[in-house]
Design an enzyme around this catalytic site. Sequence first.
Site, mmCIF file in Angstrom:
data_model
loop_
_atom_site.group_PDB
_atom_site.id
_atom_site.type_symbol
_atom_site.label_atom_id
_atom_site.label_comp_id
_atom_site.label_asym_id
_atom_site.label_seq_id
_atom_site.Cartn_x
_atom_site.Cartn_y
_atom_site.Cartn_z
ATOM 1 N N CYS A 114 0.814 -1.226 0.000
ATOM 2 C CA CYS A 114 0.000 0.000 0.000
ATOM 3 C C CYS A 114 0.843 1.269 0.000
ATOM 4 C CB CYS A 114 -0.957 -0.001 1.184
ATOM 5 S SG CYS A 114 -1.922 -1.507 1.310
ATOM 6 N N HIS A 238 -2.758 6.833 3.300
ATOM 7 C CA HIS A 238 -3.289 5.563 2.795
ATOM 8 C C HIS A 238 -4.634 5.306 3.463
ATOM 9 C CE1 HIS A 238 -3.967 1.539 1.678
ATOM 10 N NE2 HIS A 238 -3.570 0.991 2.816
ATOM 11 N N ASN A 268 -10.390 -0.059 0.913
ATOM 12 C CA ASN A 268 -8.928 -0.035 0.865
ATOM 13 C C ASN A 268 -8.471 -0.519 -0.510
ATOM 14 O OD1 ASN A 268 -6.191 -0.548 1.035
ATOM 15 N ND2 ASN A 268 -6.282 -1.467 3.080
#
Length: 314
Positions: A114, A238, A268
């Site tokens: 990520c 993030h 996500n």
Amino acid sequence: MTSTAISGARMLSVGTALPDKVVTNHDLEQMVDTSHQWIVERSGIHERRIGGSTSGLAAEAAQMAIERSGVDPASIDLLILATTSPDRQVPATASTVQELLGLRCGAMDLNAACSGFVYGLIAAHGFIQMGHSRILVIGAETLSRLTDWTDRSTCILFADGAGAAIIEKTDGPGDLHGWHVDSNGALEEALFCDFDDKIQMAGQAIFKNAVLAMENAARKSLEMANLSPDAIDLVVPHQANVRIVEASCKRLGIPYEKASMVIHKTGNTSSASIPLALEDAWTQGRVNKGDNLLLVGFGAGMTSAAAVITWDGI
Ligand code: UT7
């Protein structure tokens, strides 16, 4: 680790792509033992987008960034695609995207989970310092392919999407004032996905380490930029969990209201989440020339990355 300040490049524009199909928490209630209320309280997610291919979403986001920047696609020297969910093991999905866009340039995939988009952004500034003029950095994922839709601890989180940015050489000092990259491979077992298998995650272990990793990467990049946290106009974190961002902002002494959040509508999306959040803030008029932005991510590996940039784009 030691890092040195670099200069000479700026982010010109951003673009995004999301699949059409919306999966709400109520849809998930029909699939696993969960509830809309639990998912919202524990993660902040209301709905997510599912579908498409990593290359297709990446190309769509890149096309938008290219059009917004006004740059001639023929002048792009390099395409960096941050992804953990490539179309194929070989070749790099970046090469597929290059062909879809009709570009003639270098192309490579980058996997830092990520944190990948921020790693790509920093790498692009480095390539420009070594002589490139224009670089396309993309974060794109189809995590729905790697998700076990019977596992309630992960299927409520992960989703698909893409975000892209054009980075261009500039005569001035450039927009990147501080950066930091890190990894802690000792935490590999907390979040992984084996070949031909699905994502497995120890959520609480990731949560605790994520807050610390975000704070550390942010502090190191602010230190390099010689800026205090209150000089930051917008945090672009993030998008893994609203509570992780709240806790990180609190530890940094930055009001949560300064964070750009899209997780409620995207879930996500790993490498795509930071450019998705940046573009969302830009379209809302929250990103203006001269603003100091803190881009900060963490992910499997356990990687983390942060970049302090002053917005000098369109
Ligand atoms: O991109 C980076 C990757 N990932 C992350 O950043 C994830 C980091 N972790 C998290 O975001 C959170 O840990 C989660 C959202 C995954 C979970 O939230 P939590 O507050 O840490 O919950 P938990 O894992 O401690 O579970 C609490 C309870 C458990 O039940 P018991 O043992 O207390 O009876 C779980 O079994 O909630 C249960 N549970 C659920 N209940 C309803 C776990 N998943 C669900 C669910 N719906 N989907």
